[in-house]
Design a protein around this motif. Structure first.
Motif, PDB file in Angstrom:
ATOM      1  N   GLY A  23     -25.509  38.653 -13.248  1.00 19.85           N
ATOM      2  CA  GLY A  23     -24.168  39.060 -12.876  1.00 19.85           C
ATOM      3  C   GLY A  23     -23.083  38.515 -13.787  1.00 19.85           C
ATOM      4  O   GLY A  23     -23.204  38.535 -15.008  1.00 19.85           O
ATOM      5  N   GLY A  24     -22.025  38.000 -13.152  1.00 20.96           N
ATOM      6  CA  GLY A  24     -20.848  37.534 -13.881  1.00 20.96           C
ATOM      7  C   GLY A  24     -21.121  36.381 -14.817  1.00 20.96           C
ATOM      8  O   GLY A  24     -20.542  36.310 -15.899  1.00 20.96           O
ATOM      9  N   VAL A  25     -21.995  35.466 -14.409  1.00 21.78           N
ATOM     10  CA  VAL A  25     -22.312  34.325 -15.272  1.00 21.78           C
ATOM     11  C   VAL A  25     -23.018  34.819 -16.527  1.00 21.78           C
ATOM     12  O   VAL A  25     -22.697  34.397 -17.643  1.00 21.78           O
ATOM     13  CB  VAL A  25     -23.170  33.274 -14.528  1.00 21.78           C
ATOM     14  CG1 VAL A  25     -23.673  32.206 -15.484  1.00 21.78           C
ATOM     15  CG2 VAL A  25     -22.375  32.658 -13.395  1.00 21.78           C
ATOM     16  N   ARG A  26     -23.939  35.730 -16.363  1.00 22.34           N
ATOM     17  CA  ARG A  26     -24.687  36.267 -17.518  1.00 22.34           C
ATOM     18  C   ARG A  26     -23.742  36.969 -18.487  1.00 22.34           C
ATOM     19  O   ARG A  26     -23.807  36.747 -19.688  1.00 22.34           O
ATOM     20  CB  ARG A  26     -25.764  37.230 -17.019  1.00 22.34           C
ATOM     21  CG  ARG A  26     -26.566  37.851 -18.112  1.00 22.34           C
ATOM     22  CD  ARG A  26     -27.600  36.890 -18.599  1.00 22.34           C
ATOM     23  NE  ARG A  26     -28.455  37.564 -19.564  1.00 22.34           N
ATOM     24  CZ  ARG A  26     -29.187  36.933 -20.422  1.00 22.34           C
ATOM     25  NH1 ARG A  26     -29.208  35.628 -20.434  1.00 22.34           N
ATOM     26  NH2 ARG A  26     -29.927  37.580 -21.260  1.00 22.34           N
ATOM     27  N   SER A  27     -22.832  37.778 -17.962  1.00 19.72           N
ATOM     28  CA  SER A  27     -21.916  38.489 -18.857  1.00 19.72           C
ATOM     29  C   SER A  27     -20.905  37.535 -19.491  1.00 19.72           C
ATOM     30  O   SER A  27     -20.482  37.742 -20.625  1.00 19.72           O
ATOM     31  CB  SER A  27     -21.203  39.627 -18.125  1.00 19.72           C
ATOM     32  OG  SER A  27     -20.375  39.135 -17.104  1.00 19.72           O
ATOM     33  N   ALA A  28     -20.537  36.482 -18.785  1.00 19.30           N
ATOM     34  CA  ALA A  28     -19.583  35.521 -19.339  1.00 19.30           C
ATOM     35  C   ALA A  28     -20.152  34.760 -20.517  1.00 19.30           C
ATOM     36  O   ALA A  28     -19.433  34.367 -21.427  1.00 19.30           O
ATOM     37  CB  ALA A  28     -19.129  34.536 -18.259  1.00 19.30           C
ATOM     38  N   THR A  29     -21.446  34.543 -20.504  1.00 19.27           N
ATOM     39  CA  THR A  29     -22.075  33.764 -21.574  1.00 19.27           C
ATOM     40  C   THR A  29     -22.705  34.637 -22.647  1.00 19.27           C
ATOM     41  O   THR A  29     -23.313  34.127 -23.575  1.00 19.27           O
ATOM     42  CB  THR A  29     -23.137  32.807 -21.011  1.00 19.27           C
ATOM     43  OG1 THR A  29     -24.157  33.562 -20.358  1.00 19.27           O
ATOM     44  CG2 THR A  29     -22.507  31.810 -20.048  1.00 19.27           C
ATOM     45  N   ALA A  30     -22.562  35.947 -22.517  1.00 11.28           N
ATOM     46  CA  ALA A  30     -23.128  36.869 -23.510  1.00 11.28           C
ATOM     47  C   ALA A  30     -22.171  36.981 -24.700  1.00 11.28           C
ATOM     48  O   ALA A  30     -21.747  38.059 -25.075  1.00 11.28           O
ATOM     49  CB  ALA A  30     -23.392  38.222 -22.881  1.00 11.28           C
ATOM     50  N   LEU A  31     -21.851  35.858 -25.261  1.00 11.49           N
ATOM     51  CA  LEU A  31     -20.955  35.778 -26.409  1.00 11.49           C
ATOM     52  C   LEU A  31     -21.760  35.356 -27.630  1.00 11.49           C
ATOM     53  O   LEU A  31     -22.862  34.842 -27.504  1.00 11.49           O
ATOM     54  CB  LEU A  31     -19.870  34.714 -26.160  1.00 11.49           C
ATOM     55  CG  LEU A  31     -18.949  34.905 -24.957  1.00 11.49           C
ATOM     56  CD1 LEU A  31     -18.166  33.628 -24.695  1.00 11.49           C
ATOM     57  CD2 LEU A  31     -18.019  36.066 -25.189  1.00 11.49           C
ATOM     58  N   ASP A  32     -21.180  35.533 -28.785  1.00 11.08           N
ATOM     59  CA  ASP A  32     -21.741  34.984 -30.012  1.00 11.08           C
ATOM     60  C   ASP A  32     -20.639  34.117 -30.609  1.00 11.08           C
ATOM     61  O   ASP A  32     -19.752  34.619 -31.299  1.00 11.08           O
ATOM     62  CB  ASP A  32     -22.163  36.099 -30.963  1.00 11.08           C
ATOM     63  CG  ASP A  32     -22.801  35.555 -32.236  1.00 11.08           C
ATOM     64  OD1 ASP A  32     -23.082  34.339 -32.298  1.00 11.08           O
ATOM     65  OD2 ASP A  32     -23.007  36.344 -33.173  1.00 11.08           O
ATOM     66  N   ARG A  33     -20.689  32.825 -30.287  1.00  7.69           N
ATOM     67  CA  ARG A  33     -19.622  31.917 -30.691  1.00  7.69           C
ATOM     68  C   ARG A  33     -20.208  30.584 -31.149  1.00  7.69           C
ATOM     69  O   ARG A  33     -21.229  30.122 -30.633  1.00  7.69           O
ATOM     70  CB  ARG A  33     -18.680  31.606 -29.513  1.00  7.69           C
ATOM     71  CG  ARG A  33     -17.994  32.793 -28.910  1.00  7.69           C
ATOM     72  CD  ARG A  33     -16.910  33.341 -29.825  1.00  7.69           C
ATOM     73  NE  ARG A  33     -16.130  34.359 -29.167  1.00  7.69           N
ATOM     74  CZ  ARG A  33     -16.403  35.650 -29.176  1.00  7.69           C
ATOM     75  NH1 ARG A  33     -17.477  36.085 -29.809  1.00  7.69           N
ATOM     76  NH2 ARG A  33     -15.631  36.512 -28.547  1.00  7.69           N
ATOM     77  N   SER A  34     -19.515  29.957 -32.098  1.00 10.57           N
ATOM     78  CA  SER A  34     -19.882  28.591 -32.462  1.00 10.57           C
ATOM     79  C   SER A  34     -19.491  27.679 -31.305  1.00 10.57           C
ATOM     80  O   SER A  34     -18.549  27.960 -30.557  1.00 10.57           O
ATOM     81  CB  SER A  34     -19.181  28.169 -33.756  1.00 10.57           C
ATOM     82  OG  SER A  34     -17.773  28.237 -33.620  1.00 10.57           O
ATOM     83  N   LEU A  35     -20.247  26.595 -31.151  1.00 10.44           N
ATOM     84  CA  LEU A  35     -20.079  25.713 -29.997  1.00 10.44           C
ATOM     85  C   LEU A  35     -20.218  24.267 -30.439  1.00 10.44           C
ATOM     86  O   LEU A  35     -21.068  23.949 -31.274  1.00 10.44           O
ATOM     87  CB  LEU A  35     -21.169  26.050 -28.965  1.00 10.44           C
ATOM     88  CG  LEU A  35     -21.277  25.189 -27.724  1.00 10.44           C
ATOM     89  CD1 LEU A  35     -20.168  25.558 -26.741  1.00 10.44           C
ATOM     90  CD2 LEU A  35     -22.628  25.387 -27.063  1.00 10.44           C
ATOM     91  N   SER A  36     -19.374  23.413 -29.884  1.00 12.56           N
ATOM     92  CA  SER A  36     -19.559  21.977 -30.073  1.00 12.56           C
ATOM     93  C   SER A  36     -19.433  21.300 -28.718  1.00 12.56           C
ATOM     94  O   SER A  36     -18.680  21.740 -27.855  1.00 12.56           O
ATOM     95  CB  SER A  36     -18.544  21.392 -31.060  1.00 12.56           C
ATOM     96  OG  SER A  36     -17.237  21.419 -30.533  1.00 12.56           O
TER      97      SER A  36
END
Length: 115
Positions: A23-36
């Motif tokens: 649901g919403g959590v899956r779509s919220a994290t379906a990004l392609d971003r650098s992370l620290s």
């Protein structure tokens, strides 16, 4: 105090949790971003990517982040472990300043469903 290895393990478990989310959590994290993720009490930073709903840790180094990632987290190791173990709610930790989340406005809007 959580160790660097415990924090790396917690990030791995968080990645697994995100990959299984729906649901919403899956779509919220379906990004392609650098992370620290800067672990303040250990003064160590994990860097990598949030990609396809998973966190991929690429590097670990002493000190604060060397480059500005698109999504930046900062917290203590104990708070990271407690959040992943379900003992500390992200929204509560963020609201009280125990966890710092910085990102672009659009990314913050997408990530708000995690709160």
């Amino acid at each position: 105090m959580a160790t660097t290895e415990e924090c790396r393990s917690a990030l791995g478990r968080l990645s697994d949790n995100l990959a299984r989310a729906e649901g919403g959590v899956r779509s919220a994290t379906a990004l392609d971003r650098s992370l620290s993720c800067h672990i303040k009490d250990l003064d160590v930073t994990f860097t990598g990517r949030l990609e396809g709903g998973r966190i991929q840790v690429v590097d670990v180094h002493d000190g604060p982040p060397r480059r500005k990632a698109e999504i930046r987290l900062a917290m203590t190791g104990d708070d990271l472990v407690a959040m992943v173990d379900g003992e500390l709610e992200f929204a509560k930790a963020w609201a009280t300043g125990r966890v710092r989340l910085e990102a672009g406005f659009r990314d913050l809007l997408r990530l708000r469903s995690l709160l």
